[in-house]
Design a protein around this motif. Structure first.
Motif, PDB file in Angstrom:
ATOM      1  N   THR A  84       6.590  51.223  18.221  1.00 55.22           N
ATOM      2  CA  THR A  84       7.586  50.795  17.305  1.00 55.22           C
ATOM      3  C   THR A  84       9.006  50.714  18.094  1.00 55.22           C
ATOM      4  O   THR A  84       8.725  50.714  19.367  1.00 55.22           O
ATOM      5  N   HIS A  85      10.027  50.174  17.616  1.00 57.22           N
ATOM      6  CA  HIS A  85      11.233  50.003  18.462  1.00 57.22           C
ATOM      7  C   HIS A  85      11.322  51.482  19.282  1.00 57.22           C
ATOM      8  O   HIS A  85      12.100  51.320  20.380  1.00 57.22           O
ATOM      9  N   PHE A  86      11.137  52.613  18.972  1.00 55.80           N
ATOM     10  CA  PHE A  86      11.554  53.924  19.215  1.00 55.80           C
ATOM     11  C   PHE A  86      10.482  54.769  20.035  1.00 55.80           C
ATOM     12  O   PHE A  86      10.802  55.691  20.555  1.00 55.80           O
ATOM     13  N   CYS A  87       9.200  54.234  19.700  1.00 51.94           N
ATOM     14  CA  CYS A  87       8.235  55.240  20.208  1.00 51.94           C
ATOM     15  C   CYS A  87       6.967  54.446  20.414  1.00 51.94           C
ATOM     16  O   CYS A  87       6.628  53.503  19.835  1.00 51.94           O
ATOM     17  N   ASN A  88       6.176  54.790  21.443  1.00 57.45           N
ATOM     18  CA  ASN A  88       4.875  54.350  21.630  1.00 57.45           C
ATOM     19  C   ASN A  88       3.837  55.640  21.129  1.00 57.45           C
ATOM     20  O   ASN A  88       3.946  56.811  21.607  1.00 57.45           O
ATOM     21  N   LEU A  89       2.817  55.252  20.338  1.00 55.78           N
ATOM     22  CA  LEU A  89       1.758  56.277  20.178  1.00 55.78           C
ATOM     23  C   LEU A  89       0.859  56.104  21.312  1.00 55.78           C
ATOM     24  O   LEU A  89      -0.011  55.128  21.258  1.00 55.78           O
ATOM     25  N   LEU A  90       0.568  57.020  21.996  1.00 60.11           N
ATOM     26  CA  LEU A  90      -0.507  57.111  23.054  1.00 60.11           C
ATOM     27  C   LEU A  90      -1.653  57.838  22.776  1.00 60.11           C
ATOM     28  O   LEU A  90      -1.580  58.899  21.970  1.00 60.11           O
ATOM     29  N   ARG A  91      -2.629  57.207  23.396  1.00 59.70           N
ATOM     30  CA  ARG A  91      -4.048  58.158  23.235  1.00 59.70           C
ATOM     31  C   ARG A  91      -4.561  58.500  24.745  1.00 59.70           C
ATOM     32  O   ARG A  91      -4.426  57.523  25.457  1.00 59.70           O
ATOM     33  N   PHE A  92      -4.820  59.382  24.933  1.00 63.40           N
ATOM     34  CA  PHE A  92      -5.504  59.923  26.072  1.00 63.40           C
ATOM     35  C   PHE A  92      -6.964  59.910  26.224  1.00 63.40           C
ATOM     36  O   PHE A  92      -7.638  60.568  25.394  1.00 63.40           O
TER      37      PHE A  92
END
Length: 405
Positions: A84-92
């Motif tokens: 989103t403009h404010f956050c990345n959803l990361l996967r490890f």
């Protein structure tokens, strides 16, 4: 004016820090093999100077491999699954491993980057597929992207849970415990198929009337007008978020450090002594901590001010008055999510009982689906990082997740 004055000072100070960092490397490369020599002492001084300053860029997680619970080494890579403009959803992602329990770890927006949870992530990766909210620094986000407020926080959690899919476990560290409990309640009321299988709330301000700390007292000792006038700055024109109203990360960090100035001074003293005496392993621990601790991010002013009012002043969730997009948040409607609350005996940020309060709010859950863990001998940071997290708290978290499968 406040933010511009800080940035002017930082611009003047940064060259000094860069010079000290370069001089430290030169001293170590040329004279590092000789113990108790003047250049080694000088290098230790340079190291202290180079650390004494704030950065505004997220550090690396430094998680390239882990050793799982079976003693096998697995390579780890980071993926951005959604943004989103404010956050990345990361996967490890672990090489060759599929089908482990999925857990969304929600990082706090409290002046630090999500890398503050690197130790938490590394431990969780032993037995889980880990996803993370990697919040972006608001000072780099254009005003045209819109505002970020308390509802936006909850909305991101719901959106990410839906993106990951059913059966995901939700874990919050400190500040996001309120938003995560609210998101779970809203999803439960909506009978959303992606409602969390378990909810792990660690050291968070669910009800700040329980064992109030200095942090709680500060938040309730001033009127809202004081916070708006004294603690909100405007992003200057050299950054992408020019014109945004923010609670500057440097103010948050200085407030935290002022709670234990002697401890921080002692840490820098030990850093010097360990380097001079050749105990580099202990010195590296201190260096790595402050390198991360001094990497700061700003908070959106609407989010910060609403958090002060909703969580600390009015205790909306605790008294049944919290709303999300105009809807009342009702934790009693949580019926299918296992709940674990975790607190630390020596926590000076979230006092004993503040997180435990979630147990009573979730009265719709039967007793066998609720559990609490009070960890002896740890402060706030030790609840989610360090030896006791690894050996005593994490096994409790893992068992709750296994129970909810």
């Amino acid at each position: 004016m406040m933010y511009r004055a800080y940035q002017t000072f930082a611009n003047l100070h940064n060259p000094i820090r860069l010079f000290a960092s370069a001089s430290e490397r030169v001293s170590n490369n040329w004279f590092g093999n000789f113990t108790l020599n003047p250049m080694q002492r000088l290098a230790a001084h340079y190291e202290q100077i180079s650390l004494l300053g704030f950065t505004h860029t997220r550090p690396d997680f430094k998680i390239k491999e882990i050793v799982d619970s079976f003693g096998e080494s697995k390579r780890v890579s980071e993926e951005i699954l959604h943004s989103t403009h404010f956050c990345n959803l990361l996967r490890f992602k672990k090489d060759g491993i599929e089908g482990q329990p999925k857990i969304l770890l929600v990082a706090p927006m409290s002046g630090h980057f999500a890398t503050l949870l690197a130790g938490t992530i590394k431990t969780l990766l032993k037995d889980h597929e880990v996803y993370l909210t990697d919040w972006l620094n608001i000072r780099d986000i254009p005003v045209s992207s819109g505002e970020f407020d308390f509802d936006s926080y909850i909305e991101h959690i719901i959106q990410f849970l839906q993106y990951i899919g059913p059966g995901t476990h939700l874990m919050a560290v400190c500040q996001p415990t309120v938003a995560c409990l609210a998101a779970t309640a809203i999803m439960s009321e909506d009978k959303n198929p992606c409602v969390p299988a378990s909810l792990i709330l660690m050291a968070g301000p669910i009800d700040v009337s329980q064992s109030p700390t200095k942090v709680n007292e500060l938040a309730t000792s001033k009127p809202m007008s004081w916070f708006e006038e004294k603690l909100i700055g405007i992003i200057p024109d050299q950054f992408g978020g020019v014109g945004r109203r923010v609670y500057p990360g440097f103010l948050q960090l200085m407030a935290f450090m002022s709670m234990n100035p002697e401890r921080h001074a002692d840490s820098f003293k030990k850093l010097y002594e360990y380097r001079v005496n050749g105990d580099n392993e202990k010195a590296d621990v201190i260096h790595d901590f402050y390198e991360e601790y001094f990497a700061i991010m700003d908070l959106s002013a609407p989010f910060y001010l609403e958090t002060i009012k909703k969580v600390f002043m009015d205790r909306d969730l605790a008294i049944g008055g919290l709303t999300y997009q105009g809807r009342l948040v009702n934790p009693k409607l949580i019926k299918k999510t296992f709940l674990l609350t975790v607190e630390g005996e020596r926590d000076d940020i979230c006092g004993i009982g503040q997180t435990l309060a979630a147990q009573d709010l979730c009265s719709g859950l039967p007793g066998y689906m609720k559990s609490h863990h009070l960890q002896a001998g740890v402060g706030h940071y030790g609840i989610f990082n360090g030896k006791r997290w690894d050996t005593q708290i994490y096994p409790v978290v893992r068992n709750v997740i296994q129970s909810a499968l």
